[in-house]
Design a protein around this motif. Sequence first.
Motif, PDB file in Angstrom:
ATOM      1  N   HIS A 175       0.821  -1.203   0.000  1.00 16.03           N
ATOM      2  CA  HIS A 175       0.000   0.000   0.000  1.00 16.03           C
ATOM      3  C   HIS A 175       0.862   1.263   0.000  1.00 16.03           C
ATOM      4  CE1 HIS A 175      -4.283   0.806   0.078  1.00 16.03           C
ATOM      5  NE2 HIS A 175      -3.976   1.967   0.633  1.00 16.03           N
ATOM      6  N   LEU A 176       1.976   1.234   0.691  1.00 11.77           N
ATOM      7  CA  LEU A 176       2.890   2.378   0.678  1.00 11.77           C
ATOM      8  C   LEU A 176       3.445   2.601  -0.729  1.00 11.77           C
ATOM      9  CD1 LEU A 176       4.394   4.613   2.188  1.00 11.77           C
ATOM     10  CD2 LEU A 176       6.164   2.929   2.722  1.00 11.77           C
ATOM     11  N   CYS A 177       3.818   1.527  -1.407  1.00 15.79           N
ATOM     12  CA  CYS A 177       4.318   1.645  -2.786  1.00 15.79           C
ATOM     13  C   CYS A 177       3.241   2.196  -3.712  1.00 15.79           C
ATOM     14  CB  CYS A 177       4.792   0.289  -3.297  1.00 15.79           C
ATOM     15  SG  CYS A 177       6.301  -0.288  -2.510  1.00 15.79           S
ATOM     16  N   MET A 178       2.024   1.720  -3.575  1.00 11.81           N
ATOM     17  CA  MET A 178       0.933   2.194  -4.430  1.00 11.81           C
ATOM     18  C   MET A 178       0.601   3.660  -4.134  1.00 11.81           C
ATOM     19  SD  MET A 178       0.566  -0.216  -6.435  1.00 11.81           S
ATOM     20  CE  MET A 178      -0.770   0.454  -7.374  1.00 11.81           C
ATOM     21  N   ALA A 179       0.650   4.048  -2.872  1.00  8.67           N
ATOM     22  CA  ALA A 179       0.400   5.452  -2.530  1.00  8.67           C
ATOM     23  C   ALA A 179       1.489   6.348  -3.112  1.00  8.67           C
ATOM     24  CB  ALA A 179       0.313   5.623  -1.013  1.00  8.67           C
ATOM     25  N   THR A 180       2.729   5.897  -3.050  1.00  7.28           N
ATOM     26  CA  THR A 180       3.835   6.656  -3.630  1.00  7.28           C
ATOM     27  C   THR A 180       3.662   6.792  -5.134  1.00  7.28           C
ATOM     28  OG1 THR A 180       5.304   5.871  -1.882  1.00  7.28           O
ATOM     29  CG2 THR A 180       6.345   6.768  -3.857  1.00  7.28           C
ATOM     30  N   LEU A 181       3.299   5.704  -5.797  1.00  9.16           N
ATOM     31  CA  LEU A 181       3.054   5.740  -7.233  1.00  9.16           C
ATOM     32  C   LEU A 181       1.899   6.687  -7.554  1.00  9.16           C
ATOM     33  CD1 LEU A 181       3.682   4.634 -10.059  1.00  9.16           C
ATOM     34  CD2 LEU A 181       2.037   2.811  -9.593  1.00  9.16           C
ATOM     35  N   GLY A 182       0.847   6.639  -6.767  1.00  6.02           N
ATOM     36  CA  GLY A 182      -0.284   7.538  -6.976  1.00  6.02           C
ATOM     37  C   GLY A 182       0.099   8.995  -6.838  1.00  6.02           C
ATOM     38  N   LEU A 183       0.935   9.306  -5.848  1.00 11.46           N
ATOM     39  CA  LEU A 183       1.387  10.689  -5.674  1.00 11.46           C
ATOM     40  C   LEU A 183       2.287  11.140  -6.816  1.00 11.46           C
ATOM     41  CD1 LEU A 183       2.024  10.789  -1.828  1.00 11.46           C
ATOM     42  CD2 LEU A 183       0.169  11.897  -3.099  1.00 11.46           C
ATOM     43  N   LEU A 184       3.111  10.227  -7.334  1.00 12.83           N
ATOM     44  CA  LEU A 184       3.957  10.566  -8.485  1.00 12.83           C
ATOM     45  C   LEU A 184       3.111  10.834  -9.727  1.00 12.83           C
ATOM     46  CD1 LEU A 184       6.934   8.078  -8.007  1.00 12.83           C
ATOM     47  CD2 LEU A 184       6.966  10.565  -7.732  1.00 12.83           C
ATOM     48  N   VAL A 185       2.088  10.021  -9.938  1.00  7.65           N
ATOM     49  CA  VAL A 185       1.195  10.243 -11.079  1.00  7.65           C
ATOM     50  C   VAL A 185       0.452  11.565 -10.917  1.00  7.65           C
ATOM     51  CG1 VAL A 185      -0.893   9.381 -12.226  1.00  7.65           C
ATOM     52  CG2 VAL A 185       0.969   7.811 -11.692  1.00  7.65           C
ATOM     53  N   ALA A 186      -0.020  11.841  -9.714  1.00  7.78           N
ATOM     54  CA  ALA A 186      -0.714  13.106  -9.459  1.00  7.78           C
ATOM     55  C   ALA A 186       0.215  14.287  -9.736  1.00  7.78           C
ATOM     56  CB  ALA A 186      -1.224  13.152  -8.018  1.00  7.78           C
ATOM     57  N   ALA A 187       1.465  14.190  -9.292  1.00 11.15           N
ATOM     58  CA  ALA A 187       2.437  15.257  -9.562  1.00 11.15           C
ATOM     59  C   ALA A 187       2.678  15.397 -11.060  1.00 11.15           C
ATOM     60  CB  ALA A 187       3.744  14.975  -8.825  1.00 11.15           C
ATOM     61  N   GLY A 188       2.727  14.273 -11.766  1.00  9.77           N
ATOM     62  CA  GLY A 188       2.901  14.315 -13.220  1.00  9.77           C
ATOM     63  C   GLY A 188       1.752  15.012 -13.918  1.00  9.77           C
ATOM     64  N   VAL A 189       0.535  14.771 -13.449  1.00 11.48           N
ATOM     65  CA  VAL A 189      -0.634  15.440 -14.035  1.00 11.48           C
ATOM     66  C   VAL A 189      -0.572  16.945 -13.767  1.00 11.48           C
ATOM     67  CG1 VAL A 189      -3.155  15.630 -13.919  1.00 11.48           C
ATOM     68  CG2 VAL A 189      -2.089  13.377 -13.979  1.00 11.48           C
ATOM     69  N   VAL A 190      -0.182  17.327 -12.558  1.00 17.79           N
ATOM     70  CA  VAL A 190      -0.057  18.759 -12.231  1.00 17.79           C
ATOM     71  C   VAL A 190       0.998  19.415 -13.122  1.00 17.79           C
ATOM     72  CG1 VAL A 190       0.686  20.405 -10.460  1.00 17.79           C
ATOM     73  CG2 VAL A 190      -0.889  18.563  -9.864  1.00 17.79           C
ATOM     74  N   VAL A 191       2.161  18.789 -13.254  1.00 17.67           N
ATOM     75  CA  VAL A 191       3.239  19.351 -14.075  1.00 17.67           C
ATOM     76  C   VAL A 191       2.808  19.421 -15.543  1.00 17.67           C
ATOM     77  CG1 VAL A 191       5.583  18.931 -14.931  1.00 17.67           C
ATOM     78  CG2 VAL A 191       5.083  18.713 -12.494  1.00 17.67           C
ATOM     79  N   ALA A 192       2.147  18.373 -16.036  1.00 14.72           N
ATOM     80  CA  ALA A 192       1.666  18.396 -17.423  1.00 14.72           C
ATOM     81  C   ALA A 192       0.659  19.522 -17.631  1.00 14.72           C
ATOM     82  CB  ALA A 192       1.044  17.045 -17.787  1.00 14.72           C
ATOM     83  N   GLY A 193      -0.190  19.748 -16.640  1.00 13.42           N
ATOM     84  CA  GLY A 193      -1.139  20.850 -16.739  1.00 13.42           C
ATOM     85  C   GLY A 193      -0.444  22.204 -16.786  1.00 13.42           C
ATOM     86  N   LEU A 194       0.552  22.385 -15.947  1.00 13.99           N
ATOM     87  CA  LEU A 194       1.292  23.652 -15.944  1.00 13.99           C
ATOM     88  C   LEU A 194       2.050  23.867 -17.249  1.00 13.99           C
ATOM     89  CD1 LEU A 194       2.648  23.630 -12.281  1.00 13.99           C
ATOM     90  CD2 LEU A 194       0.843  25.098 -13.219  1.00 13.99           C
ATOM     91  N   LEU A 195       2.673  22.813 -17.749  1.00 14.61           N
ATOM     92  CA  LEU A 195       3.430  22.939 -18.992  1.00 14.61           C
ATOM     93  C   LEU A 195       2.516  23.179 -20.190  1.00 14.61           C
ATOM     94  CD1 LEU A 195       6.183  20.202 -18.493  1.00 14.61           C
ATOM     95  CD2 LEU A 195       6.413  22.692 -18.275  1.00 14.61           C
ATOM     96  N   SER A 196       1.371  22.521 -20.220  1.00 15.39           N
ATOM     97  CA  SER A 196       0.451  22.764 -21.334  1.00 15.39           C
ATOM     98  C   SER A 196      -0.134  24.174 -21.248  1.00 15.39           C
ATOM     99  CB  SER A 196      -0.650  21.705 -21.384  1.00 15.39           C
ATOM    100  OG  SER A 196      -1.506  21.802 -20.272  1.00 15.39           O
ATOM    101  N   PHE A 197      -0.273  24.704 -20.053  1.00 13.33           N
ATOM    102  CA  PHE A 197      -0.718  26.089 -19.889  1.00 13.33           C
ATOM    103  C   PHE A 197       0.223  27.047 -20.616  1.00 13.33           C
ATOM    104  CE2 PHE A 197      -0.795  30.144 -17.603  1.00 13.33           C
ATOM    105  CZ  PHE A 197      -2.152  30.426 -17.600  1.00 13.33           C
ATOM    106  N   PHE A 198       1.521  26.745 -20.573  1.00 14.56           N
ATOM    107  CA  PHE A 198       2.521  27.599 -21.222  1.00 14.56           C
ATOM    108  C   PHE A 198       2.804  27.178 -22.658  1.00 14.56           C
ATOM    109  CE2 PHE A 198       3.418  28.286 -16.693  1.00 14.56           C
ATOM    110  CZ  PHE A 198       3.222  29.654 -16.671  1.00 14.56           C
ATOM    111  N   GLY A 199       2.009  26.264 -23.194  1.00 11.89           N
ATOM    112  CA  GLY A 199       2.111  25.909 -24.605  1.00 11.89           C
ATOM    113  C   GLY A 199       3.155  24.875 -24.952  1.00 11.89           C
ATOM    114  N   ILE A 200       3.641  24.136 -23.997  1.00 11.39           N
ATOM    115  CA  ILE A 200       4.612  23.074 -24.278  1.00 11.39           C
ATOM    116  C   ILE A 200       3.873  21.930 -24.965  1.00 11.39           C
ATOM    117  CG2 ILE A 200       6.342  21.528 -23.286  1.00 11.39           C
ATOM    118  CD1 ILE A 200       6.984  24.453 -22.737  1.00 11.39           C
ATOM    119  N   ARG A 201       4.270  21.618 -26.176  1.00 11.55           N
ATOM    120  CA  ARG A 201       3.526  20.667 -27.004  1.00 11.55           C
ATOM    121  C   ARG A 201       3.424  19.276 -26.408  1.00 11.55           C
ATOM    122  NH1 ARG A 201       5.848  21.897 -32.957  1.00 11.55           N
ATOM    123  NH2 ARG A 201       5.459  24.132 -32.923  1.00 11.55           N
ATOM    124  N   TRP A 202       4.529  18.741 -25.972  1.00  8.83           N
ATOM    125  CA  TRP A 202       4.537  17.349 -25.526  1.00  8.83           C
ATOM    126  C   TRP A 202       3.798  17.160 -24.211  1.00  8.83           C
ATOM    127  CZ3 TRP A 202       6.885  17.150 -20.845  1.00  8.83           C
ATOM    128  CH2 TRP A 202       7.859  18.094 -20.567  1.00  8.83           C
TER     129      TRP A 202
END
Length: 188
Positions: free
Chosen positions: A67-94
């Motif tokens: 469960h600790l591993c899955m929670a860590t993975l979930g937090l990493l995915v959540a952080a990835g979604v936040v970063v992708a949202g911020l980067l797409s806000f600034f027009g980063i294509r990928w």
Amino acid sequence: METNSGTRPGVVTAGSLLLVTAGLTVAGEVLLSYDEYVTGMRVYEQAAVDHIIASQTAFAAYGGALHLCMATLGLLVAAGVVVAGLLSFFGIRWARMVAWIMAMPVLLWYGLLETIYVVFGGGKSPETELDRRLDEAWPDWLHTLDMTLIGVALATLGVALICQTVPAADAYFSRHVARPAPDSLLQL
């Protein structure tokens, strides 16, 4: 980094902000879910000490680590979604592609959890001492909050991904950025 210097359509702004909101919602749900697991384990451990249930310490250790591993993975995915949202806000294509890669497993998993909850989650099992202790430690409103966070994450991720793929967003992200010609780099 390739950025898009054109005027950002409102749908891209909305989609990017929804991705950030969804990522933060997923992070909150993951932390709440982990807290529910830890609380349940404490109740089980106390119930084993009180001889209400048989001790399952080996299983609990594996379950805790998993469960600790899955929670860590979930937090990493959540952080990835936040970063992708911020980067797409600034027009980063990928960033759009990264948002889809990070969001699709979340959508599938949360969709499955929400479906199971709606189909099977309404009834209560017969009341035992262990059930009473679990209900005291983790009240129903916390479980409802968890399911609400899952629903909010599903809705915001779904709308955000749609916003990132409508024709206006596609045109915005598809514009070519002017790059220097290879021979002009030699003149530096």
